[in-house]
Motif scaffolding. Structure first.
Motif, PDB file in Angstrom:
ATOM      1  N   ILE A  35      25.704  41.366  41.662  1.00 47.04           N
ATOM      2  CA  ILE A  35      26.394  40.337  40.815  1.00 47.04           C
ATOM      3  C   ILE A  35      27.501  40.951  39.694  1.00 47.04           C
ATOM      4  O   ILE A  35      28.636  40.581  39.537  1.00 47.04           O
ATOM      5  CB  ILE A  35      25.475  39.451  39.758  1.00 47.04           C
ATOM      6  CG1 ILE A  35      24.683  38.644  40.776  1.00 47.04           C
ATOM      7  CG2 ILE A  35      26.219  38.682  38.732  1.00 47.04           C
ATOM      8  CD1 ILE A  35      23.334  37.990  40.007  1.00 47.04           C
ATOM      9  N   LYS A  36      27.008  42.184  39.493  1.00 47.99           N
ATOM     10  CA  LYS A  36      28.020  43.006  38.279  1.00 47.99           C
ATOM     11  C   LYS A  36      29.239  43.508  39.430  1.00 47.99           C
ATOM     12  O   LYS A  36      30.588  43.445  38.875  1.00 47.99           O
ATOM     13  CB  LYS A  36      27.211  44.200  37.770  1.00 47.99           C
ATOM     14  CG  LYS A  36      28.147  45.233  36.824  1.00 47.99           C
ATOM     15  CD  LYS A  36      27.126  46.043  36.490  1.00 47.99           C
ATOM     16  CE  LYS A  36      28.062  47.057  35.214  1.00 47.99           C
ATOM     17  NZ  LYS A  36      26.969  48.108  34.940  1.00 47.99           N
ATOM     18  N   PHE A  38      30.433  42.155  41.894  1.00 48.37           N
ATOM     19  CA  PHE A  38      31.193  40.914  42.272  1.00 48.37           C
ATOM     20  C   PHE A  38      32.053  40.432  40.995  1.00 48.37           C
ATOM     21  O   PHE A  38      33.159  40.423  41.440  1.00 48.37           O
ATOM     22  CB  PHE A  38      30.213  39.628  42.520  1.00 48.37           C
ATOM     23  CG  PHE A  38      31.093  38.555  43.006  1.00 48.37           C
ATOM     24  CD1 PHE A  38      31.708  38.440  44.224  1.00 48.37           C
ATOM     25  CD2 PHE A  38      31.131  37.548  41.995  1.00 48.37           C
ATOM     26  CE1 PHE A  38      32.439  37.257  44.487  1.00 48.37           C
ATOM     27  CE2 PHE A  38      31.672  36.200  42.292  1.00 48.37           C
ATOM     28  CZ  PHE A  38      32.267  36.292  43.703  1.00 48.37           C
ATOM     29  N   LYS A  39      31.546  40.497  39.874  1.00 49.14           N
ATOM     30  CA  LYS A  39      32.107  40.196  38.517  1.00 49.14           C
ATOM     31  C   LYS A  39      33.570  41.083  38.534  1.00 49.14           C
ATOM     32  O   LYS A  39      34.676  40.785  38.172  1.00 49.14           O
ATOM     33  CB  LYS A  39      31.628  40.128  37.697  1.00 49.14           C
ATOM     34  CG  LYS A  39      30.535  38.943  37.399  1.00 49.14           C
ATOM     35  CD  LYS A  39      29.739  38.730  36.148  1.00 49.14           C
ATOM     36  CE  LYS A  39      28.935  37.615  35.998  1.00 49.14           C
ATOM     37  NZ  LYS A  39      27.879  37.636  34.988  1.00 49.14           N
ATOM     38  N   SER A  40      33.104  42.485  38.731  1.00 48.76           N
ATOM     39  CA  SER A  40      34.093  43.547  38.494  1.00 48.76           C
ATOM     40  C   SER A  40      35.408  43.393  39.554  1.00 48.76           C
ATOM     41  O   SER A  40      36.373  43.574  39.211  1.00 48.76           O
ATOM     42  CB  SER A  40      33.384  44.944  38.613  1.00 48.76           C
ATOM     43  OG  SER A  40      34.364  45.845  38.933  1.00 48.76           O
ATOM     44  N   MET A  42      36.155  40.551  40.742  1.00 46.83           N
ATOM     45  CA  MET A  42      37.136  39.482  40.632  1.00 46.83           C
ATOM     46  C   MET A  42      37.976  39.749  39.431  1.00 46.83           C
ATOM     47  O   MET A  42      38.859  39.339  39.558  1.00 46.83           O
ATOM     48  CB  MET A  42      36.046  38.351  40.241  1.00 46.83           C
ATOM     49  CG  MET A  42      35.187  37.613  41.399  1.00 46.83           C
ATOM     50  SD  MET A  42      36.172  36.882  42.730  1.00 46.83           S
ATOM     51  CE  MET A  42      36.935  35.512  41.739  1.00 46.83           C
ATOM     52  N   LYS A  43      37.361  40.481  38.598  1.00 46.71           N
ATOM     53  CA  LYS A  43      38.349  40.747  37.399  1.00 46.71           C
ATOM     54  C   LYS A  43      39.411  41.687  37.819  1.00 46.71           C
ATOM     55  O   LYS A  43      40.459  41.558  37.377  1.00 46.71           O
ATOM     56  CB  LYS A  43      37.576  41.589  36.388  1.00 46.71           C
ATOM     57  CG  LYS A  43      38.275  41.878  35.115  1.00 46.71           C
ATOM     58  CD  LYS A  43      37.594  42.699  33.999  1.00 46.71           C
ATOM     59  CE  LYS A  43      36.529  41.740  33.432  1.00 46.71           C
ATOM     60  NZ  LYS A  43      35.840  42.505  32.254  1.00 46.71           N
ATOM     61  N   ASP A  44      39.183  42.688  38.620  1.00 49.59           N
ATOM     62  CA  ASP A  44      40.395  43.631  39.229  1.00 49.59           C
ATOM     63  C   ASP A  44      41.321  42.708  40.036  1.00 49.59           C
ATOM     64  O   ASP A  44      42.530  42.997  39.842  1.00 49.59           O
ATOM     65  CB  ASP A  44      39.692  44.693  40.186  1.00 49.59           C
ATOM     66  CG  ASP A  44      38.787  45.689  39.542  1.00 49.59           C
ATOM     67  OD1 ASP A  44      39.059  45.911  38.104  1.00 49.59           O
ATOM     68  OD2 ASP A  44      38.118  46.267  39.890  1.00 49.59           O
ATOM     69  N   GLU A  46      42.246  39.710  39.398  1.00 46.51           N
ATOM     70  CA  GLU A  46      43.008  38.815  38.730  1.00 46.51           C
ATOM     71  C   GLU A  46      43.968  39.676  37.928  1.00 46.51           C
ATOM     72  O   GLU A  46      45.056  39.374  37.800  1.00 46.51           O
ATOM     73  CB  GLU A  46      42.114  38.134  37.496  1.00 46.51           C
ATOM     74  CG  GLU A  46      41.335  37.064  37.874  1.00 46.51           C
ATOM     75  CD  GLU A  46      40.117  36.496  36.916  1.00 46.51           C
ATOM     76  OE1 GLU A  46      40.154  36.853  35.812  1.00 46.51           O
ATOM     77  OE2 GLU A  46      39.467  35.549  37.431  1.00 46.51           O
TER      78      GLU A  46
END
Length: 79
Positions: A35-36, A38-40, A42-44, A46
């Motif tokens: 999950i961490k 995946f969030k990273s 997604m942020k990259d 964006e």
């Protein structure tokens, strides 16, 4: 008619007996890491999209002028 707290505790106890605490801890940490990550990602993505938009906006407003020059090499005579 939802699941009561006692039913959840019984299910948790059965899962704990079947898989063991160590394996559940590993699964939990692997899931948290996924999950961490995946969030990273997604942020990259964006940030990458934002940078691309800024570059496109900058190119639209700027005018680039260029001149071409040719470079000639001197021929050496062999005598």
């Amino acid at each position: 008619m939802g699941i009561s707290i006692w039913q959840l505790l019984i299910i948790l106890a059965i899962v704990l007996v079947l898989f063991g605490a160590k394996r559940l801890r590993n699964v939990g940490s692997d899931l948290g890491g996924a999950i961490k990550g995946f969030k990273s990602a997604m942020k990259d993505e964006e940030n990458k999209d934002d940078n691309t938009e800024k570059k496109l906006e900058k190119k639209d407003g700027d005018v680039f002028e260029a001149t071409a020059e040719t470079k000639t090499e001197e021929k050496k005579d062999k005598a």
